[in-house]
Scaffold this motif. Sequence first.
Motif, PDB file in Angstrom:
ATOM      1  N   GLY A   8       0.100  -1.690   0.769  1.00  0.00           N
ATOM      2  CA  GLY A   8       1.271  -0.889   0.454  1.00  0.00           C
ATOM      3  C   GLY A   8       1.403   0.363   1.301  1.00  0.00           C
ATOM      4  N   HIS A   9       0.286   0.870   1.794  1.00  0.00           N
ATOM      5  CA  HIS A   9       0.327   2.052   2.660  1.00  0.00           C
ATOM      6  C   HIS A   9       1.011   1.747   3.990  1.00  0.00           C
ATOM      7  CE1 HIS A   9      -3.227   3.128   0.082  1.00  0.00           C
ATOM      8  NE2 HIS A   9      -2.454   4.183  -0.056  1.00  0.00           N
ATOM      9  N   LYS A  10       1.087   0.474   4.338  1.00  0.00           N
ATOM     10  CA  LYS A  10       1.705   0.077   5.606  1.00  0.00           C
ATOM     11  C   LYS A  10       3.134  -0.435   5.425  1.00  0.00           C
ATOM     12  CE  LYS A  10      -2.701  -1.060   7.757  1.00  0.00           C
ATOM     13  NZ  LYS A  10      -3.508  -2.144   8.357  1.00  0.00           N
ATOM     14  N   THR A  11       3.660  -0.353   4.200  1.00  0.00           N
ATOM     15  CA  THR A  11       5.010  -0.835   3.927  1.00  0.00           C
ATOM     16  C   THR A  11       5.953   0.323   3.599  1.00  0.00           C
ATOM     17  OG1 THR A  11       4.565  -1.229   1.577  1.00  0.00           O
ATOM     18  CG2 THR A  11       4.150  -3.061   3.092  1.00  0.00           C
ATOM     19  N   LEU A  12       5.795   1.429   4.285  1.00  0.00           N
ATOM     20  CA  LEU A  12       6.604   2.617   4.003  1.00  0.00           C
ATOM     21  C   LEU A  12       8.036   2.482   4.490  1.00  0.00           C
ATOM     22  CD1 LEU A  12       4.016   5.390   4.947  1.00  0.00           C
ATOM     23  CD2 LEU A  12       4.481   4.387   2.695  1.00  0.00           C
ATOM     24  N   ILE A  39       1.614  -6.705  -3.308  1.00  0.00           N
ATOM     25  CA  ILE A  39       1.729  -5.437  -2.592  1.00  0.00           C
ATOM     26  C   ILE A  39       1.073  -4.342  -3.429  1.00  0.00           C
ATOM     27  CG2 ILE A  39       3.330  -3.753  -1.604  1.00  0.00           C
ATOM     28  CD1 ILE A  39       5.317  -6.233  -1.465  1.00  0.00           C
ATOM     29  N   SER A  40       0.034  -3.751  -2.855  1.00  0.00           N
ATOM     30  CA  SER A  40      -0.708  -2.702  -3.555  1.00  0.00           C
ATOM     31  C   SER A  40      -1.226  -1.681  -2.552  1.00  0.00           C
ATOM     32  CB  SER A  40      -1.883  -3.333  -4.308  1.00  0.00           C
ATOM     33  OG  SER A  40      -2.650  -2.334  -4.953  1.00  0.00           O
ATOM     34  N   PRO A  41      -1.053  -0.418  -2.838  1.00  0.00           N
ATOM     35  CA  PRO A  41      -0.292   0.182  -3.928  1.00  0.00           C
ATOM     36  C   PRO A  41       1.213   0.046  -3.670  1.00  0.00           C
ATOM     37  CG  PRO A  41      -1.131   1.906  -2.492  1.00  0.00           C
ATOM     38  CD  PRO A  41      -1.659   0.603  -1.964  1.00  0.00           C
ATOM     39  N   SER A  42       1.998   0.190  -4.730  1.00  0.00           N
ATOM     40  CA  SER A  42       3.441   0.010  -4.594  1.00  0.00           C
ATOM     41  C   SER A  42       4.228   1.303  -4.767  1.00  0.00           C
ATOM     42  CB  SER A  42       3.934  -1.002  -5.632  1.00  0.00           C
ATOM     43  OG  SER A  42       3.817  -0.456  -6.932  1.00  0.00           O
ATOM     44  N   ASN A  43       3.548   2.390  -5.045  1.00  0.00           N
ATOM     45  CA  ASN A  43       4.248   3.648  -5.321  1.00  0.00           C
ATOM     46  C   ASN A  43       4.975   4.205  -4.102  1.00  0.00           C
ATOM     47  OD1 ASN A  43       1.635   4.073  -4.327  1.00  0.00           O
ATOM     48  ND2 ASN A  43       1.600   6.173  -5.044  1.00  0.00           N
ATOM     49  N   GLN A  44       4.657   3.734  -2.898  1.00  0.00           N
ATOM     50  CA  GLN A  44       5.337   4.206  -1.694  1.00  0.00           C
ATOM     51  C   GLN A  44       6.093   3.082  -0.985  1.00  0.00           C
ATOM     52  OE1 GLN A  44       1.786   5.760   0.193  1.00  0.00           O
ATOM     53  NE2 GLN A  44       2.500   7.844  -0.176  1.00  0.00           N
ATOM     54  N   PHE A  45       6.301   1.958  -1.666  1.00  0.00           N
ATOM     55  CA  PHE A  45       6.951   0.802  -1.065  1.00  0.00           C
ATOM     56  C   PHE A  45       8.321   1.185  -0.492  1.00  0.00           C
ATOM     57  CE2 PHE A  45       9.570  -3.109  -1.594  1.00  0.00           C
ATOM     58  CZ  PHE A  45       8.914  -3.901  -0.677  1.00  0.00           C
ATOM     59  N   PRO A  96       5.486   3.610 -11.487  1.00  0.00           N
ATOM     60  CA  PRO A  96       6.816   3.962 -11.989  1.00  0.00           C
ATOM     61  C   PRO A  96       7.906   3.688 -10.949  1.00  0.00           C
ATOM     62  CG  PRO A  96       5.249   5.686 -12.541  1.00  0.00           C
ATOM     63  CD  PRO A  96       4.544   4.716 -11.624  1.00  0.00           C
ATOM     64  N   ARG A  97       7.593   3.923  -9.682  1.00  0.00           N
ATOM     65  CA  ARG A  97       8.600   3.756  -8.633  1.00  0.00           C
ATOM     66  C   ARG A  97       9.046   2.304  -8.506  1.00  0.00           C
ATOM     67  NH1 ARG A  97       9.330   2.978  -3.122  1.00  0.00           N
ATOM     68  NH2 ARG A  97      11.191   4.050  -2.393  1.00  0.00           N
ATOM     69  N   ILE A  98       8.112   1.361  -8.491  1.00  0.00           N
ATOM     70  CA  ILE A  98       8.513  -0.034  -8.308  1.00  0.00           C
ATOM     71  C   ILE A  98       9.281  -0.527  -9.529  1.00  0.00           C
ATOM     72  CG2 ILE A  98       6.452  -1.255  -9.159  1.00  0.00           C
ATOM     73  CD1 ILE A  98       8.547  -2.113  -6.028  1.00  0.00           C
ATOM     74  N   ARG A  99       8.895  -0.094 -10.723  1.00  0.00           N
ATOM     75  CA  ARG A  99       9.648  -0.477 -11.919  1.00  0.00           C
ATOM     76  C   ARG A  99      11.062   0.081 -11.845  1.00  0.00           C
ATOM     77  NH1 ARG A  99       6.748   2.103 -15.877  1.00  0.00           N
ATOM     78  NH2 ARG A  99       4.843   2.358 -14.698  1.00  0.00           N
ATOM     79  N   GLU A 100      11.197   1.335 -11.389  1.00  0.00           N
ATOM     80  CA  GLU A 100      12.514   1.959 -11.255  1.00  0.00           C
ATOM     81  C   GLU A 100      13.384   1.213 -10.237  1.00  0.00           C
ATOM     82  OE1 GLU A 100      14.266   6.051  -9.356  1.00  0.00           O
ATOM     83  OE2 GLU A 100      12.462   6.227 -10.602  1.00  0.00           O
ATOM     84  N   LEU A 101      12.791   0.831  -9.100  1.00  0.00           N
ATOM     85  CA  LEU A 101      13.544   0.091  -8.080  1.00  0.00           C
ATOM     86  C   LEU A 101      14.025  -1.257  -8.606  1.00  0.00           C
ATOM     87  CD1 LEU A 101      11.341   0.777  -4.908  1.00  0.00           C
ATOM     88  CD2 LEU A 101      13.651   1.654  -5.340  1.00  0.00           C
ATOM     89  N   LEU A 102      13.164  -1.989  -9.284  1.00  0.00           N
ATOM     90  CA  LEU A 102      13.544  -3.292  -9.831  1.00  0.00           C
ATOM     91  C   LEU A 102      14.575  -3.142 -10.944  1.00  0.00           C
ATOM     92  CD1 LEU A 102      10.020  -4.966  -9.867  1.00  0.00           C
ATOM     93  CD2 LEU A 102      11.932  -5.550  -8.357  1.00  0.00           C
ATOM     94  N   ASP A 103      14.389  -2.149 -11.814  1.00  0.00           N
ATOM     95  CA  ASP A 103      15.350  -1.913 -12.897  1.00  0.00           C
ATOM     96  C   ASP A 103      16.723  -1.534 -12.339  1.00  0.00           C
ATOM     97  OD1 ASP A 103      13.428  -2.473 -14.808  1.00  0.00           O
ATOM     98  OD2 ASP A 103      12.968  -0.357 -15.216  1.00  0.00           O
ATOM     99  N   LYS A 104      16.739  -0.701 -11.307  1.00  0.00           N
ATOM    100  CA  LYS A 104      17.998  -0.277 -10.702  1.00  0.00           C
ATOM    101  C   LYS A 104      18.779  -1.471 -10.158  1.00  0.00           C
ATOM    102  CE  LYS A 104      19.889   2.789  -7.181  1.00  0.00           C
ATOM    103  NZ  LYS A 104      19.579   3.701  -6.076  1.00  0.00           N
ATOM    104  N   GLN A 105      18.074  -2.460  -9.627  1.00  0.00           N
ATOM    105  CA  GLN A 105      18.719  -3.661  -9.081  1.00  0.00           C
ATOM    106  C   GLN A 105      18.951  -4.732 -10.159  1.00  0.00           C
ATOM    107  OE1 GLN A 105      19.934  -3.833  -5.962  1.00  0.00           O
ATOM    108  NE2 GLN A 105      19.273  -1.705  -5.915  1.00  0.00           N
TER     109      GLN A 105
END
Length: 142
Positions: free
Chosen positions: A23-27, A72-78, A124-133
């Motif tokens: 996930g650190h490489k998926t910025l 994808i881990s970590p996902s907080n910076q996806f 929280p970020r990945i849940r927010e992104l999925l919920d938003k979509q």
Amino acid sequence: MPNFLVTKNLELPDDYSIIELDGHKTLTLRGFYEEIGDALAFPEEFGFTSESLDEMLSDLSWLEDDKIVVYISPSNQFIEKERNPEKIGTLLNLLDAICEDWRWEDDSEDLPKKELIFAFADSPRIRELLDKQEISYRKDTK
């Protein structure tokens, strides 16, 4: 099983092949394309675009495994540093559509049937992104 999993501890039956992305490489989208292209051994014609990603993930004929989980881990910076935030939603919807297409694909001589799932380390970020979509996902609480 849903197309997306959000989990603290990825546990799947043994017949799933888990492909891990750092996930650190998926910025950015480019970083995501590079990571997934390397991890899934995309053919040289991969063009690092959403259209090319769609083409590659809708084929996967070069992979022997039938059940594939991209984790994808970590996902907080996806895709956190992508200049156009709209592209994040477009990517997530594309991944969801590709996974769904595989569910309905019949075995054919040209393309063996696969099961494709995207899993994210819980954040929280990945849940927010999925919920938003409005993309449904299974959330493991383990």
